[in-house]
Scaffold this motif. Structure first.
Motif, PDB file in Angstrom:
ATOM      1  N   ALA A 122      -6.192   8.409  -8.961  1.00 18.58           N
ATOM      2  CA  ALA A 122      -6.623   9.333  -7.909  1.00 18.58           C
ATOM      3  C   ALA A 122      -7.872   8.826  -7.203  1.00 18.58           C
ATOM      4  CB  ALA A 122      -6.875  10.711  -8.511  1.00 18.58           C
ATOM      5  N   MET A 123      -8.831   8.319  -7.950  1.00 19.93           N
ATOM      6  CA  MET A 123     -10.080   7.867  -7.333  1.00 19.93           C
ATOM      7  C   MET A 123      -9.887   6.611  -6.494  1.00 19.93           C
ATOM      8  SD  MET A 123     -13.109   8.689 -10.093  1.00 19.93           S
ATOM      9  CE  MET A 123     -12.215   8.231 -11.578  1.00 19.93           C
ATOM     10  N   SER A 124      -9.073   5.665  -6.950  1.00 21.19           N
ATOM     11  CA  SER A 124      -8.844   4.455  -6.164  1.00 21.19           C
ATOM     12  C   SER A 124      -8.183   4.805  -4.832  1.00 21.19           C
ATOM     13  CB  SER A 124      -7.992   3.455  -6.945  1.00 21.19           C
ATOM     14  OG  SER A 124      -6.720   3.984  -7.247  1.00 21.19           O
ATOM     15  N   ALA A 125      -7.212   5.735  -4.857  1.00 27.29           N
ATOM     16  CA  ALA A 125      -6.542   6.145  -3.620  1.00 27.29           C
ATOM     17  C   ALA A 125      -7.500   6.893  -2.699  1.00 27.29           C
ATOM     18  CB  ALA A 125      -5.334   7.007  -3.950  1.00 27.29           C
ATOM     19  N   ARG A 126      -8.359   7.706  -3.276  1.00 27.23           N
ATOM     20  CA  ARG A 126      -9.287   8.497  -2.467  1.00 27.23           C
ATOM     21  C   ARG A 126     -10.281   7.605  -1.723  1.00 27.23           C
ATOM     22  NH1 ARG A 126     -13.410  13.334  -4.576  1.00 27.23           N
ATOM     23  NH2 ARG A 126     -14.174  13.910  -2.490  1.00 27.23           N
ATOM     24  N   TYR A 127     -10.776   6.567  -2.392  1.00 28.90           N
ATOM     25  CA  TYR A 127     -11.843   5.762  -1.801  1.00 28.90           C
ATOM     26  C   TYR A 127     -11.353   4.477  -1.125  1.00 28.90           C
ATOM     27  CZ  TYR A 127     -15.234   8.872  -3.899  1.00 28.90           C
ATOM     28  OH  TYR A 127     -15.980   9.984  -4.217  1.00 28.90           O
ATOM     29  N   LEU A 128     -10.153   4.003  -1.512  1.00 27.73           N
ATOM     30  CA  LEU A 128      -9.673   2.741  -0.942  1.00 27.73           C
ATOM     31  C   LEU A 128      -8.325   2.866  -0.249  1.00 27.73           C
ATOM     32  CD1 LEU A 128     -10.635   0.303  -3.848  1.00 27.73           C
ATOM     33  CD2 LEU A 128     -11.851   0.634  -1.690  1.00 27.73           C
ATOM     34  N   GLY A 129      -7.649   3.995  -0.417  1.00 27.10           N
ATOM     35  CA  GLY A 129      -6.336   4.161   0.184  1.00 27.10           C
ATOM     36  C   GLY A 129      -5.219   3.871  -0.812  1.00 27.10           C
ATOM     37  N   ASP A 130      -3.986   4.102  -0.381  1.00 29.70           N
ATOM     38  CA  ASP A 130      -2.837   3.928  -1.258  1.00 29.70           C
ATOM     39  C   ASP A 130      -2.600   2.474  -1.624  1.00 29.70           C
ATOM     40  OD1 ASP A 130      -2.504   6.623  -1.105  1.00 29.70           O
ATOM     41  OD2 ASP A 130      -0.716   6.565   0.186  1.00 29.70           O
ATOM     42  N   ALA A 131      -3.100   1.546  -0.810  1.00 29.31           N
ATOM     43  CA  ALA A 131      -2.979   0.109  -1.083  1.00 29.31           C
ATOM     44  C   ALA A 131      -4.360  -0.519  -0.969  1.00 29.31           C
ATOM     45  CB  ALA A 131      -2.007  -0.548  -0.100  1.00 29.31           C
ATOM     46  N   PHE A 132      -4.713  -1.335  -1.940  1.00 33.12           N
ATOM     47  CA  PHE A 132      -5.985  -2.045  -1.882  1.00 33.12           C
ATOM     48  C   PHE A 132      -5.812  -3.421  -2.505  1.00 33.12           C
ATOM     49  CE2 PHE A 132      -5.884   0.666  -5.614  1.00 33.12           C
ATOM     50  CZ  PHE A 132      -6.343  -0.137  -6.652  1.00 33.12           C
ATOM     51  N   ASP A 133      -6.828  -4.241  -2.406  1.00 36.49           N
ATOM     52  CA  ASP A 133      -6.676  -5.655  -2.753  1.00 36.49           C
ATOM     53  C   ASP A 133      -6.717  -5.944  -4.249  1.00 36.49           C
ATOM     54  OD1 ASP A 133      -6.474  -6.816  -0.098  1.00 36.49           O
ATOM     55  OD2 ASP A 133      -8.560  -6.251   0.169  1.00 36.49           O
ATOM     56  N   ILE A 134      -7.811  -5.626  -4.888  1.00 40.64           N
ATOM     57  CA  ILE A 134      -8.049  -6.085  -6.259  1.00 40.64           C
ATOM     58  C   ILE A 134      -8.341  -4.904  -7.180  1.00 40.64           C
ATOM     59  CG2 ILE A 134      -9.547  -7.468  -7.762  1.00 40.64           C
ATOM     60  CD1 ILE A 134     -10.150  -9.248  -5.332  1.00 40.64           C
ATOM     61  N   HIS A 135      -7.674  -4.885  -8.313  1.00 39.33           N
ATOM     62  CA  HIS A 135      -8.007  -3.935  -9.375  1.00 39.33           C
ATOM     63  C   HIS A 135      -8.562  -4.751 -10.544  1.00 39.33           C
ATOM     64  CE1 HIS A 135      -8.040  -0.801 -12.299  1.00 39.33           C
ATOM     65  NE2 HIS A 135      -7.271   0.042 -11.609  1.00 39.33           N
ATOM     66  N   GLY A 136      -9.766  -4.411 -10.993  1.00 40.55           N
ATOM     67  CA  GLY A 136     -10.398  -5.157 -12.068  1.00 40.55           C
ATOM     68  C   GLY A 136     -10.742  -4.298 -13.256  1.00 40.55           C
ATOM     69  N   GLY A 137     -11.070  -4.962 -14.340  1.00 46.38           N
ATOM     70  CA  GLY A 137     -11.483  -4.268 -15.554  1.00 46.38           C
ATOM     71  C   GLY A 137     -11.419  -5.206 -16.739  1.00 46.38           C
ATOM     72  N   GLY A 138     -11.840  -4.726 -17.885  1.00 46.74           N
ATOM     73  CA  GLY A 138     -11.816  -5.533 -19.096  1.00 46.74           C
ATOM     74  C   GLY A 138     -10.402  -5.790 -19.586  1.00 46.74           C
ATOM     75  N   LEU A 139     -10.236  -6.890 -20.296  1.00 49.60           N
ATOM     76  CA  LEU A 139      -8.924  -7.269 -20.815  1.00 49.60           C
ATOM     77  C   LEU A 139      -8.352  -6.194 -21.730  1.00 49.60           C
ATOM     78  CD1 LEU A 139      -6.928  -9.673 -20.781  1.00 49.60           C
ATOM     79  CD2 LEU A 139      -8.077 -10.522 -22.835  1.00 49.60           C
ATOM     80  N   ASP A 140      -9.216  -5.453 -22.402  1.00 53.79           N
ATOM     81  CA  ASP A 140      -8.765  -4.416 -23.311  1.00 53.79           C
ATOM     82  C   ASP A 140      -8.164  -3.209 -22.589  1.00 53.79           C
ATOM     83  OD1 ASP A 140     -11.314  -3.963 -22.290  1.00 53.79           O
ATOM     84  OD2 ASP A 140     -11.918  -2.688 -23.957  1.00 53.79           O
ATOM     85  N   LEU A 141      -8.296  -3.167 -21.267  1.00 56.21           N
ATOM     86  CA  LEU A 141      -7.754  -2.036 -20.495  1.00 56.21           C
ATOM     87  C   LEU A 141      -6.346  -2.292 -19.955  1.00 56.21           C
ATOM     88  CD1 LEU A 141     -10.899  -0.991 -18.409  1.00 56.21           C
ATOM     89  CD2 LEU A 141     -10.068  -0.002 -20.548  1.00 56.21           C
ATOM     90  N   ARG A 142      -5.847  -3.516 -20.136  1.00 61.61           N
ATOM     91  CA  ARG A 142      -4.526  -3.825 -19.573  1.00 61.61           C
ATOM     92  C   ARG A 142      -3.461  -2.842 -20.078  1.00 61.61           C
ATOM     93  NH1 ARG A 142      -2.331  -8.406 -21.251  1.00 61.61           N
ATOM     94  NH2 ARG A 142      -0.939  -8.612 -19.466  1.00 61.61           N
ATOM     95  N   PHE A 143      -3.487  -2.573 -21.372  1.00 64.46           N
ATOM     96  CA  PHE A 143      -2.561  -1.591 -21.935  1.00 64.46           C
ATOM     97  C   PHE A 143      -3.331  -0.712 -22.914  1.00 64.46           C
ATOM     98  CE2 PHE A 143       0.539   0.125 -24.864  1.00 64.46           C
ATOM     99  CZ  PHE A 143       1.554   0.520 -24.013  1.00 64.46           C
ATOM    100  N   PRO A 144      -3.179   0.603 -22.807  1.00 62.01           N
ATOM    101  CA  PRO A 144      -2.237   1.286 -21.907  1.00 62.01           C
ATOM    102  C   PRO A 144      -2.814   1.672 -20.545  1.00 62.01           C
ATOM    103  CG  PRO A 144      -3.172   2.865 -23.421  1.00 62.01           C
ATOM    104  CD  PRO A 144      -3.777   1.533 -23.790  1.00 62.01           C
ATOM    105  N   HIS A 145      -4.132   1.570 -20.362  1.00 60.84           N
ATOM    106  CA  HIS A 145      -4.749   2.193 -19.189  1.00 60.84           C
ATOM    107  C   HIS A 145      -4.204   1.648 -17.875  1.00 60.84           C
ATOM    108  CE1 HIS A 145      -7.520   4.504 -16.887  1.00 60.84           C
ATOM    109  NE2 HIS A 145      -8.264   3.473 -16.508  1.00 60.84           N
ATOM    110  N   HIS A 146      -4.274   0.346 -17.685  1.00 65.03           N
ATOM    111  CA  HIS A 146      -3.851  -0.202 -16.393  1.00 65.03           C
ATOM    112  C   HIS A 146      -2.334  -0.149 -16.231  1.00 65.03           C
ATOM    113  CE1 HIS A 146      -7.877  -2.568 -15.850  1.00 65.03           C
ATOM    114  NE2 HIS A 146      -7.979  -1.271 -15.633  1.00 65.03           N
ATOM    115  N   GLU A 147      -1.619  -0.331 -17.319  1.00 69.73           N
ATOM    116  CA  GLU A 147      -0.159  -0.200 -17.237  1.00 69.73           C
ATOM    117  C   GLU A 147       0.220   1.199 -16.769  1.00 69.73           C
ATOM    118  OE1 GLU A 147       3.021  -1.724 -16.828  1.00 69.73           O
ATOM    119  OE2 GLU A 147       2.368  -2.897 -18.576  1.00 69.73           O
ATOM    120  N   ASN A 148      -0.469   2.196 -17.298  1.00 69.18           N
ATOM    121  CA  ASN A 148      -0.157   3.582 -16.931  1.00 69.18           C
ATOM    122  C   ASN A 148      -0.611   3.905 -15.513  1.00 69.18           C
ATOM    123  OD1 ASN A 148       0.882   3.789 -19.470  1.00 69.18           O
ATOM    124  ND2 ASN A 148      -0.769   5.073 -20.292  1.00 69.18           N
TER     125      ASN A 148
END
Length: 474
Positions: free
Chosen positions: A215-241
């Motif tokens: 919700a926050m990424s869409a609110r501040y950057l729109g439905d499409a944006f360039d880069i999503h970043g974060g720690g390797l430990d967030l790949r699953f389940p957080h980023h997958e979800n």
């Protein structure tokens, strides 16, 4: 120029092509403010600070959003006694900001708190239900789940088959259609404070962790944006979800996924159970903050850093070589327009730029810095001031974009280095002046005594055709 990055989704290094020419939109998962920041938090924030600085140097207008998760199970569990959960979250949020600032990490363009975007989360959940990808729990708890079986692409980020995935652990499994279904909304519980609850069509409650970032990424950057970043430990389940619920809602979401490596301590992953976590404030106090920044930046951002006793000493020695040359050149070469941004930018090494363009290869970029430092010292030794001046400008350009320029105000005024370094500089320069006067008067005994006293204090003197220079022994 072409900036290339490693896309975790395709598992390949690829050319970075922004959605809008000349602009970059980047969303980074920030901290869950349940406790004090540790060195892993510092490393992650620093990685995206470095990406932002380099993309901006390449002429791109960067919008960086880094969220604050200020409502979560862990925060409610940590809030005990008389302190409200929101007060605890804010207290730790301030601590994160303080430690980030100590390392010269620039504030993001926007830093939204999850609690400020609950309305957008409710809209997204409603959309997912209407599209058939989410469902309210039939037991009237007020919970809402994402239906993982309804989305065939689920698992595409981490390349997992849904049948092989572990069950979601963010909610009780009793009302789920599938153990892997994860919570989008959590119904209010009598054991939780009323202040941690919002009204919804499914009953009072609060958002699940994963829906917050979508919700926050869409609110501040729109439905499409360039880069999503974060720690390797967030790949699953957080980023997958995140990816599943956003794309299931019809959003293009992120074009590229970038993940930074973690920080181990003496070969082991940091954890509360092992008691080996190193908190940020404690870590930064171990050395000059700029040395800590150098240390955390020096490894490739995708690699694991293994911190051990002596690591910061090694980083300090390397950084001192850079600083020593710049201070030495500053004394020997009159500074005119050297500090002007256009002159410094023009001095950027092509080899350094090529390394940075290649998936932010900072180890190779720092090798160029140190090679230039060696060449600069050799030029000073030979009395070749024009070459020394050019090499000094090149070093400044490189360390400035890395945020480790010893001459920058944020480091020259640092309480652990600035005042002490200024006092040391004044003392040594005064003694060198006295030594020059003694030599001019042919009082070589006095001149030798000053040199020996400085050597005993760890200050090495180098006599060159352009005068005496000094540096600390490393």
């Amino acid at each position: 120029m072409t900036v290339r990055l490693y896309d975790s989704k395709t598992r390949s290094v690829t050319d970075f092509v922004p959605l809008v020419d000349g602009r970059v939109s980047m969303y980074v998962c920030g901290p869950t403010v349940q406790s004090s920041p540790h060195i892993g938090h510092l490393r992650s924030a620093l990685v995206y600070d470095l990406w932002r600085r380099w993309l901006a140097f390449r002429g791109l207008d960067v919008t960086l959003v880094r969220n604050v998760t200020d409502i979560d199970d862990k925060i409610l569990q940590a809030a005990t006694g008389s302190e409200e959960w929101w007060a605890l979250a804010y207290r730790y949020e301030l601590e994160f900001s303080t430690q980030y600032a100590r390392l010269g990490i620039q504030p993001p363009t926007y830093e939204p708190r999850a609690t400020a975007s609950v309305a957008q989360m409710l809209d997204l959940i409603t959309d997912l239900i209407q599209r058939g990808h989410a469902y309210p729990a039939p037991d009237e708890t007020g919970d809402v789940y994402f239906d993982t079986r309804s989305w065939p692409a689920y698992g595409e980020l981490t390349r997992q088959n849904a049948d092989d995935m572990a069950a979601a652990t963010d909610s009780e499994p009793r009302a789920k259609r599938d153990p892997r279904d994860f919570a989008l909304w959590k119904g209010a519980k009598s054991s939780e404070p009323a202040s941690a609850s919002w009204s919804s069509p499914w009953g009072d409650g609060r958002p699940g962790w994963h829906i917050e970032c979508s919700a926050m990424s869409a609110r501040y950057l729109g439905d499409a944006f360039d880069i999503h970043g974060g720690g390797l430990d967030l790949r699953f389940p957080h980023h997958e979800n995140e990816l599943a619920q956003s794309t299931a809602a019809g959003k293009a979401f992120a074009s590229y996924w970038v993940h930074n490596g973690l920080v181990n301590v003496d070969g082991q992953k940091m954890s509360k159970s092992l008691g080996n976590s190193i908190f940020a404030a404690e870590f930064i106090d171990k050395a000059r903050p700029v040395v800590v920044r150098y240390y955390l930046a020096a490894a490739h951002y995708r690699s694991t850093i293994d911190y051990h006793e002596g690591s910061l000493d090694e980083a300090a020695a390397a950084y001192d070589r850079i600083e020593g040359f710049l201070r030495r050149a500053e004394r020997a070469v009159p500074v005119t327009a050297l500090g002007e941004s256009d002159v410094v930018a023009a001095a950027m090494s092509d080899d350094f730029a090529a390394a940075m363009d290649d998936d932010l290869a900072i180890p190779q970029a720092l090798a160029v810095v140190h090679e230039t430092v060696r060449a600069g010292n050799a030029a000073l030794d030979a009395g070749n001031l024009p070459a020394a001046s050019s090499l000094r400008a090149s070093v400044i350009a490189m360390v400035d974009v890395l945020g480790i320029n010893p001459l920058a105000p944020e480091w020259t005024t640092d309480d652990s280095a600035g005042a002490g370094a200024t006092a040391l500089e004044a003392l040594v320069v005064s003694l060198l002046r006295q030594r020059d006067e003694a030599r001019a008067d042919r009082d070589f005994a006095a001149a030798d005594r000053i040199r020996n006293d400085l050597a005993a204090a760890g200050v090495q003197i180098e006599d060159t055709p352009t005068g005496s220079n000094w540096r600390l022994e490393t």
